[in-house]
Design an enzyme around this catalytic site. Structure first.
Site, PDB file in Angstrom:
ATOM      1  N   SER A 138       1.569   3.252  -2.581  1.00 34.24           N
ATOM      2  CA  SER A 138       1.315   4.227  -3.653  1.00 34.24           C
ATOM      3  C   SER A 138       0.713   5.524  -3.119  1.00 34.24           C
ATOM      4  CB  SER A 138       0.374   3.614  -4.703  1.00 34.24           C
ATOM      5  OG  SER A 138      -0.741   3.032  -4.069  1.00 34.24           O
ATOM      6  N   ARG A 139       0.082   5.451  -1.935  1.00 36.71           N
ATOM      7  CA  ARG A 139      -0.626   6.631  -1.416  1.00 36.71           C
ATOM      8  C   ARG A 139      -0.527   6.676   0.103  1.00 36.71           C
ATOM      9  NH1 ARG A 139      -6.149   6.045  -2.066  1.00 36.71           N
ATOM     10  NH2 ARG A 139      -6.077   3.928  -2.873  1.00 36.71           N
ATOM     11  N   TYR A 156     -13.558  -3.753  10.007  1.00 35.71           N
ATOM     12  CA  TYR A 156     -12.242  -3.101  10.105  1.00 35.71           C
ATOM     13  C   TYR A 156     -11.638  -3.291  11.506  1.00 35.71           C
ATOM     14  CZ  TYR A 156      -8.885   0.795   9.590  1.00 35.71           C
ATOM     15  OH  TYR A 156      -7.754   1.579   9.529  1.00 35.71           O
ATOM     16  N   ALA A 183     -10.475  -6.835  11.914  1.00 35.37           N
ATOM     17  CA  ALA A 183      -9.224  -7.091  11.177  1.00 35.37           C
ATOM     18  C   ALA A 183      -8.043  -6.477  11.915  1.00 35.37           C
ATOM     19  CB  ALA A 183      -9.323  -6.514   9.765  1.00 35.37           C
ATOM     20  N   LYS A 184      -8.222  -5.251  12.402  1.00 31.89           N
ATOM     21  CA  LYS A 184      -7.099  -4.552  13.042  1.00 31.89           C
ATOM     22  C   LYS A 184      -6.782  -5.153  14.412  1.00 31.89           C
ATOM     23  CE  LYS A 184      -6.206  -1.562   9.771  1.00 31.89           C
ATOM     24  NZ  LYS A 184      -5.015  -1.772   8.922  1.00 31.89           N
ATOM     25  N   VAL A 227      -2.872  -7.909  -2.131  1.00 29.01           N
ATOM     26  CA  VAL A 227      -2.256  -8.595  -0.985  1.00 29.01           C
ATOM     27  C   VAL A 227      -3.161  -9.660  -0.384  1.00 29.01           C
ATOM     28  CG1 VAL A 227      -0.759  -6.627  -0.385  1.00 29.01           C
ATOM     29  CG2 VAL A 227      -2.999  -6.856   0.725  1.00 29.01           C
ATOM     30  N   SER A 244      -4.715  -0.089  13.886  1.00 24.74           N
ATOM     31  CA  SER A 244      -5.500   1.140  14.057  1.00 24.74           C
ATOM     32  C   SER A 244      -6.011   1.216  15.486  1.00 24.74           C
ATOM     33  CB  SER A 244      -6.706   1.098  13.100  1.00 24.74           C
ATOM     34  OG  SER A 244      -7.638   2.094  13.446  1.00 24.74           O
ATOM     35  N   GLY A 279       0.830  -1.209   0.000  1.00 22.65           N
ATOM     36  CA  GLY A 279       0.000   0.000   0.000  1.00 22.65           C
ATOM     37  C   GLY A 279       0.862   1.256   0.000  1.00 22.65           C
TER      38      GLY A 279
HETATM   39  P1  NAP Z   1      -5.149   5.028   1.626  1.00 20.62           P
HETATM   40  O1  NAP Z   1      -4.691   6.410   1.483  1.00 20.62           O
HETATM   41  O2  NAP Z   1      -6.548   4.654   1.264  1.00 20.62           O
HETATM   42  O3  NAP Z   1      -4.127   4.084   0.792  1.00 20.62           O
HETATM   43  C1  NAP Z   1      -4.347   2.694   0.771  1.00 20.62           C
HETATM   44  C2  NAP Z   1      -3.165   2.021   0.131  1.00 20.62           C
HETATM   45  O4  NAP Z   1      -3.378   0.600   0.185  1.00 20.62           O
HETATM   46  C3  NAP Z   1      -2.989   2.373  -1.340  1.00 20.62           C
HETATM   47  O5  NAP Z   1      -1.622   2.358  -1.637  1.00 20.62           O
HETATM   48  C4  NAP Z   1      -3.692   1.205  -2.057  1.00 20.62           C
HETATM   49  O6  NAP Z   1      -3.200   0.970  -3.385  1.00 20.62           O
HETATM   50  C5  NAP Z   1      -3.316   0.062  -1.135  1.00 20.62           C
HETATM   51  N1  NAP Z   1      -4.221  -1.084  -1.228  1.00 20.62           N
HETATM   52  C6  NAP Z   1      -5.561  -1.101  -1.006  1.00 20.62           C
HETATM   53  N2  NAP Z   1      -6.038  -2.348  -1.191  1.00 20.62           N
HETATM   54  C7  NAP Z   1      -4.985  -3.124  -1.541  1.00 20.62           C
HETATM   55  C8  NAP Z   1      -4.848  -4.485  -1.912  1.00 20.62           C
HETATM   56  N3  NAP Z   1      -5.884  -5.334  -1.917  1.00 20.62           N
HETATM   57  N4  NAP Z   1      -3.606  -4.947  -2.242  1.00 20.62           N
HETATM   58  C9  NAP Z   1      -2.544  -4.107  -2.241  1.00 20.62           C
HETATM   59  N5  NAP Z   1      -2.612  -2.810  -1.909  1.00 20.62           N
HETATM   60  C10 NAP Z   1      -3.831  -2.322  -1.575  1.00 20.62           C
HETATM   61  O7  NAP Z   1      -4.963   4.486   3.123  1.00 20.62           O
HETATM   62  P2  NAP Z   1      -4.179   5.129   4.360  1.00 20.62           P
HETATM   63  O8  NAP Z   1      -5.089   6.043   5.066  1.00 20.62           O
HETATM   64  O9  NAP Z   1      -2.841   5.580   3.949  1.00 20.62           O
HETATM   65  O10 NAP Z   1      -4.050   3.835   5.294  1.00 20.62           O
HETATM   66  C11 NAP Z   1      -2.893   3.013   5.282  1.00 20.62           C
HETATM   67  C12 NAP Z   1      -3.004   2.006   6.426  1.00 20.62           C
HETATM   68  O11 NAP Z   1      -3.138   2.710   7.656  1.00 20.62           O
HETATM   69  C13 NAP Z   1      -4.230   1.102   6.315  1.00 20.62           C
HETATM   70  O12 NAP Z   1      -3.895  -0.185   6.778  1.00 20.62           O
HETATM   71  C14 NAP Z   1      -5.209   1.743   7.259  1.00 20.62           C
HETATM   72  O13 NAP Z   1      -6.143   0.828   7.758  1.00 20.62           O
HETATM   73  C15 NAP Z   1      -4.276   2.244   8.343  1.00 20.62           C
HETATM   74  N6  NAP Z   1      -4.852   3.337   9.140  1.00 20.62           N
HETATM   75  C16 NAP Z   1      -5.158   4.525   8.558  1.00 20.62           C
HETATM   76  C17 NAP Z   1      -5.694   5.539   9.346  1.00 20.62           C
HETATM   77  C18 NAP Z   1      -6.040   6.886   8.788  1.00 20.62           C
HETATM   78  O14 NAP Z   1      -6.586   7.713   9.543  1.00 20.62           O
HETATM   79  N7  NAP Z   1      -5.772   7.174   7.528  1.00 20.62           N
HETATM   80  C19 NAP Z   1      -5.914   5.316  10.704  1.00 20.62           C
HETATM   81  C20 NAP Z   1      -5.583   4.090  11.253  1.00 20.62           C
HETATM   82  C21 NAP Z   1      -5.045   3.108  10.461  1.00 20.62           C
HETATM   83  P3  NAP Z   1      -3.840   1.758  -4.661  1.00 20.62           P
HETATM   84  O15 NAP Z   1      -3.318   3.178  -4.598  1.00 20.62           O
HETATM   85  O16 NAP Z   1      -3.298   1.005  -5.830  1.00 20.62           O
HETATM   86  O17 NAP Z   1      -5.310   1.685  -4.516  1.00 20.62           O
END
Ligand code: NAP
Length: 246
Positions: free
Chosen positions: A13-14, A154, A157-158, A63, A141, A11
């Site tokens: 890419s973003r 979610y 899973a977490k 994944v 999370s 993950g």
């Molecule tokens: P995000 O901006 O939505 O980015 C998600 C990333 O995961 C992207 O790179 C996406 O690839 C990739 N991805 C999604 N489904 C996938 C799959 N099946 N196989 C491979 N790659 C996949 O998310 P984020 O906010 O950065 O979150 C990153 C992690 O932190 C996650 O595990 C999330 O649960 C955790 N988290 C986030 C927050 C928050 O507030 N943002 C809080 C707690 C925990 P593409 O670009 O190709 O779609």
């Protein structure tokens, strides 16, 4: 801090994964950027990492798919040699109240957020064990620690990822591989941009530091856990949440 080491970040890419990849690249690690669909975004991360003077490659991979993950992990080892850092960051949300949640949305979230981490740990453990300082970092999370309405898939899973982290930490400790988790709170990314909960003063009310966090605030902790400075820390969950989960 991470010179001559290879980091695999799912993950990447973003959002948080991208910040972790670039922070590790800044600290000298070669990086394997795993992503789902977003080729353009992943290529941008690769270019940004290369300008920092490290080797970087992109790998499209769902994944949640065991065989696809296996093929990609084998390819990464062929391209880079042994891997010493794995960050299981790929994640999705499919929020709904339990009465309305579809089975497919429960399964998809468990498969990506929890089984995805298992898949990469399974296929990279042998390589990580060859490193003098193997590191696994799972992005969980605060939802997995506290529960969260509308997020039973979610949060399950977490929470599962925390059990997985502690079990892997115990299994791989004799091989000098540590396994820790980071539990972010509200971080400013695409994932949170559409959350209605974050509007209307909720953050100021719920988060002691009265703001959302930045991706860099998570990335610094990941790089610390990947470095030799964290050598006596394993099985730990570090909240990066402005105090939300206290
Ligand atoms: P995000 O901006 O939505 O980015 C998600 C990333 O995961 C992207 O790179 C996406 O690839 C990739 N991805 C999604 N489904 C996938 C799959 N099946 N196989 C491979 N790659 C996949 O998310 P984020 O906010 O950065 O979150 C990153 C992690 O932190 C996650 O595990 C999330 O649960 C955790 N988290 C986030 C927050 C928050 O507030 N943002 C809080 C707690 C925990 P593409 O670009 O190709 O779609």
């Amino acid at each position: 801090m991470l010179q001559e080491r290879t980091a695999v970040i799912t993950g990447a890419s973003r959002g948080i994964g991208k910040a972790i990849a670039l922070n590790m690249a800044q600290n000298g690690a070669n990086i394997a950027i795993v992503y789902a669909n977003n080729v353009e975004a992943a290529e941008t991360v690769r270019q940004q990492a290369e300008t920092l003077g490290v080797m970087a490659k992109t790998y499209p991979c769902n994944v949640a798919d065991y065989r696809e993950s296996e093929c990609v992990c084998e390819q990464i080892i062929k391209d880079f040699g042994p891997v010493s850092i794995l960050v299981n960051n790929a994640g999705i949300v499919r929020d709904n109240l339990v009465l309305r949640m579809r089975e497919a949305d429960f399964d998809a979230v468990i498969d990506v957020n929890l089984k995805g981490a298992f898949n990469f740990i399974k296929h990279l453990s042998r390589s990580l064990m060859k490193s003098p300082a193997g590191r696994i970092i799972n992005i969980t999370s605060v939802s997995g620690l506290m529960g969260s309405p509308g997020q039973i898939n979610y949060a399950s899973a977490k929470a599962g990822l925390i059990g997985l982290t502690k079990s892997v930490a115990r299994e791989l400790a004799p091989k000098n591989v540590t396994c820790n988790a980071i539990a972010p709170g509200f971080i400013d990314t695409d994932m949170t941009s559409s959350l209605p909960r974050l509007a209307g003063g909720y953050v100021e009310f719920a988060v002691p530091l009265r703001r959302v966090g930045s991706v860099d605030e998570v990335a610094h902790v990941a790089t610390f856990l990947a470095s030799k400075m964290s050598s006596y820390i394993t099985g730990e969950v570090i909240r990066v949440d402005g105090g939300l989960g206290m």
